[in-house]
Design a protein around this motif. Structure first.
Motif, mmCIF file in Angstrom:
data_model
loop_
_atom_site.group_PDB
_atom_site.id
_atom_site.type_symbol
_atom_site.label_atom_id
_atom_site.label_comp_id
_atom_site.label_asym_id
_atom_site.label_seq_id
_atom_site.Cartn_x
_atom_site.Cartn_y
_atom_site.Cartn_z
ATOM 1 N N MET A 175 51.434 41.302 28.260
ATOM 2 C CA MET A 175 49.886 40.516 28.230
ATOM 3 C C MET A 175 48.870 41.530 28.607
ATOM 4 S SD MET A 175 49.195 37.067 30.130
ATOM 5 C CE MET A 175 49.718 36.292 28.583
ATOM 6 N N SER A 176 47.743 41.510 28.205
ATOM 7 C CA SER A 176 46.673 42.473 28.801
ATOM 8 C C SER A 176 46.148 41.942 30.194
ATOM 9 C CB SER A 176 45.529 42.298 27.726
ATOM 10 O OG SER A 176 44.822 41.297 27.958
ATOM 11 N N THR A 177 45.506 42.831 30.780
ATOM 12 C CA THR A 177 44.919 42.571 32.135
ATOM 13 C C THR A 177 43.744 41.554 32.039
ATOM 14 O OG1 THR A 177 43.431 44.593 31.989
ATOM 15 C CG2 THR A 177 45.427 44.802 33.053
ATOM 16 N N GLN A 178 43.209 41.625 30.689
ATOM 17 C CA GLN A 178 41.879 40.784 30.553
ATOM 18 C C GLN A 178 42.468 39.309 30.587
ATOM 19 O OE1 GLN A 178 39.013 41.758 30.892
ATOM 20 N NE2 GLN A 178 38.203 39.655 30.892
ATOM 21 N N ASN A 179 43.802 38.968 29.921
ATOM 22 C CA ASN A 179 44.132 37.729 29.706
ATOM 23 C C ASN A 179 44.722 37.363 31.270
ATOM 24 O OD1 ASN A 179 43.711 37.476 27.030
ATOM 25 N ND2 ASN A 179 45.787 38.240 26.586
ATOM 26 N N LEU A 180 45.183 38.134 32.076
ATOM 27 C CA LEU A 180 45.584 37.689 33.371
ATOM 28 C C LEU A 180 44.358 37.478 34.275
ATOM 29 C CD1 LEU A 180 48.541 40.228 33.963
ATOM 30 C CD2 LEU A 180 48.598 37.939 33.664
ATOM 31 N N LYS A 181 43.370 37.983 33.978
ATOM 32 C CA LYS A 181 42.103 37.649 34.788
ATOM 33 C C LYS A 181 41.765 36.028 34.906
ATOM 34 C CE LYS A 181 40.495 42.281 34.603
ATOM 35 N NZ LYS A 181 39.492 43.313 34.149
ATOM 36 N N THR A 182 42.191 35.465 33.535
ATOM 37 C CA THR A 182 41.807 34.185 33.373
ATOM 38 C C THR A 182 43.117 33.328 33.460
ATOM 39 O OG1 THR A 182 41.618 34.252 31.007
ATOM 40 C CG2 THR A 182 39.671 34.509 32.441
ATOM 41 N N ARG A 183 44.289 33.883 33.323
ATOM 42 C CA ARG A 183 45.327 33.210 33.287
ATOM 43 C C ARG A 183 45.783 32.554 34.642
ATOM 44 N NH1 ARG A 183 51.326 35.719 32.153
ATOM 45 N NH2 ARG A 183 52.459 33.673 32.926
ATOM 46 N N LEU A 184 46.205 31.360 34.576
ATOM 47 C CA LEU A 184 46.814 30.581 35.938
ATOM 48 C C LEU A 184 48.092 30.076 35.973
ATOM 49 C CD1 LEU A 184 43.525 28.310 36.433
ATOM 50 C CD2 LEU A 184 43.886 30.417 37.474
ATOM 51 N N TYR A 185 48.857 30.218 37.063
ATOM 52 C CA TYR A 185 49.865 29.323 37.209
ATOM 53 C C TYR A 185 49.813 28.133 37.487
ATOM 54 C CZ TYR A 185 49.884 31.158 41.813
ATOM 55 O OH TYR A 185 49.276 31.537 43.200
ATOM 56 N N PRO A 186 50.608 27.086 37.667
ATOM 57 C CA PRO A 186 50.313 25.666 37.960
ATOM 58 C C PRO A 186 49.995 25.577 39.466
ATOM 59 C CG PRO A 186 52.395 25.971 36.728
ATOM 60 C CD PRO A 186 52.166 27.310 36.652
ATOM 61 N N SER A 187 49.348 24.844 39.850
ATOM 62 C CA SER A 187 48.839 24.531 41.075
ATOM 63 C C SER A 187 48.383 23.091 41.497
ATOM 64 C CB SER A 187 47.690 25.554 41.605
ATOM 65 O OG SER A 187 47.444 25.349 43.062
ATOM 66 N N ARG A 188 48.446 22.631 42.579
ATOM 67 C CA ARG A 188 48.227 21.175 42.975
ATOM 68 C C ARG A 188 46.871 21.312 43.770
ATOM 69 N NH1 ARG A 188 53.667 21.239 43.229
ATOM 70 N NH2 ARG A 188 54.635 19.530 42.247
ATOM 71 N N ILE A 189 46.431 22.565 43.776
ATOM 72 C CA ILE A 189 44.875 22.558 44.592
ATOM 73 C C ILE A 189 43.758 21.620 43.712
ATOM 74 C CG2 ILE A 189 44.113 24.687 43.251
ATOM 75 C CD1 ILE A 189 43.192 25.556 46.016
ATOM 76 N N ASP A 190 43.041 21.242 44.410
ATOM 77 C CA ASP A 190 42.114 20.240 43.762
ATOM 78 C C ASP A 190 40.916 20.644 42.953
ATOM 79 O OD1 ASP A 190 41.008 20.712 46.111
ATOM 80 O OD2 ASP A 190 40.226 18.778 46.390
ATOM 81 N N PHE A 191 40.999 21.634 42.290
ATOM 82 C CA PHE A 191 39.925 22.257 41.434
ATOM 83 C C PHE A 191 40.331 22.070 39.980
ATOM 84 C CE2 PHE A 191 39.144 24.882 45.283
ATOM 85 C CZ PHE A 191 37.707 24.321 45.438
ATOM 86 N N ALA A 192 39.275 22.015 39.036
ATOM 87 C CA ALA A 192 39.482 21.827 37.650
ATOM 88 C C ALA A 192 39.831 23.265 37.041
ATOM 89 C CB ALA A 192 38.148 21.540 36.988
ATOM 90 N N VAL A 193 40.732 23.488 36.317
ATOM 91 C CA VAL A 193 41.102 24.817 35.758
ATOM 92 C C VAL A 193 40.177 25.683 35.597
ATOM 93 C CG1 VAL A 193 42.488 25.846 33.702
ATOM 94 C CG2 VAL A 193 43.655 23.653 34.965
ATOM 95 N N CYS A 194 39.091 25.261 34.918
ATOM 96 C CA CYS A 194 37.852 25.936 34.460
ATOM 97 C C CYS A 194 37.317 26.589 35.662
ATOM 98 C CB CYS A 194 36.720 25.312 33.546
ATOM 99 S SG CYS A 194 36.248 23.994 34.299
ATOM 100 N N THR A 195 37.197 25.941 36.678
ATOM 101 C CA THR A 195 36.723 26.516 38.027
ATOM 102 C C THR A 195 37.447 27.390 38.567
ATOM 103 O OG1 THR A 195 35.510 23.945 38.480
ATOM 104 C CG2 THR A 195 35.955 25.815 40.226
ATOM 105 N N ARG A 196 38.846 26.922 38.741
ATOM 106 C CA ARG A 196 39.821 28.118 39.168
ATOM 107 C C ARG A 196 39.735 29.339 38.318
ATOM 108 N NH1 ARG A 196 45.350 26.730 39.678
ATOM 109 N NH2 ARG A 196 45.265 25.271 37.735
ATOM 110 N N GLN A 197 39.517 29.193 37.256
ATOM 111 C CA GLN A 197 39.367 30.496 36.221
ATOM 112 C C GLN A 197 38.086 31.210 36.585
ATOM 113 O OE1 GLN A 197 39.991 28.492 32.503
ATOM 114 N NE2 GLN A 197 41.904 29.456 32.038
ATOM 115 N N GLU A 198 36.876 30.643 36.446
ATOM 116 C CA GLU A 198 35.856 31.250 37.034
ATOM 117 C C GLU A 198 35.954 31.958 38.409
ATOM 118 O OE1 GLU A 198 32.025 29.228 35.864
ATOM 119 O OE2 GLU A 198 33.212 27.847 34.905
ATOM 120 N N VAL A 199 36.288 31.238 39.315
ATOM 121 C CA VAL A 199 36.176 31.881 40.688
ATOM 122 C C VAL A 199 37.302 33.012 40.821
ATOM 123 C CG1 VAL A 199 36.952 31.050 43.092
ATOM 124 C CG2 VAL A 199 35.320 29.705 41.949
#
Length: 187
Positions: free
Chosen positions: A1-25
């Motif tokens: 997997m490229s580093t670019q993909n890892l910059k936006t890839r997430l693992y599951p979390s119960r943190i209360d932010f939307a996935v898109c917010t977590r990716q942007e942050v």
């Protein structure tokens, strides 16, 4: 997997932010991680190579600053992972993704090192302040607070560096230092 993909890839979390917010942050934080690592190594470059009348005080100052930056590297990387992201903190990623120019390898004089570091700290400070606003706008007050903590220290260190350039031999900058110009050029 490229580093670019890892910059936006997430693992599951119960943190209360939307996935898109977590990716942007996480992407913002990873950009900071790369730049912070780069600034730390550039500061060590100055630490190892400084010469001149103020060798000892600058050698010690640069090492202290590098140590502070190392703490921020860890803080930023851990925030990425707390959001479910992948911290991208290798030297290769830092070299590719940093906003900073390469450090000049041909300087020895303490004043030249102080100027080079001041330029880079000004750029980094601007990046951190922009990240405060971006992460706050995304609703992540905790990350904005992390950036605020970094900003206070970076501004203080920029002041310490620039103080070495001011008030001697008529070198008062009146806001026209090369650091100010370089930071303004980054916009």
């Amino acid at each position: 997997m490229s580093t670019q993909n890892l910059k936006t890839r997430l693992y599951p979390s119960r943190i209360d932010f939307a996935v898109c917010t977590r990716q942007e942050v996480a992407a913002i934080l990873n950009a900071t991680l790369a730049t912070t690592l780069d600034l730390k190594t550039q500061t060590k470059q100055a630490h190892w190579n400084v010469k001149g009348m103020h060798f000892y005080s600058l050698h010690t100052l640069f090492d202290e600053i590098a140590g502070e930056l190392e703490g921020y590297v860890d803080m930023v990387a851990e925030r990425v992972t707390a959001l479910g992201g992948f911290a991208m903190g290798t030297a290769r990623v830092a070299a590719t993704d940093s906003i900073l120019p390469e450090y000049p390898f041909d300087i020895l004089d303490g004043k030249d090192h102080v100027i080079a570091l001041s330029d880079r700290f000004a750029m980094y400070a601007q990046h951190v302040r922009e990240a405060i606003d971006k992460t706050d706008d995304l609703g992540d007050a905790d990350t904005a607070d992390l950036y605020t903590e970094i900003s206070r220290t970076v501004d203080m260190r920029l002041w310490f560096l620039e103080a070495h350039l001011q008030g001697s031999e008529g070198n008062a900058t009146n806001g026209n230092s090369s650091a100010t110009k370089t930071a303004a050029q980054v916009k």
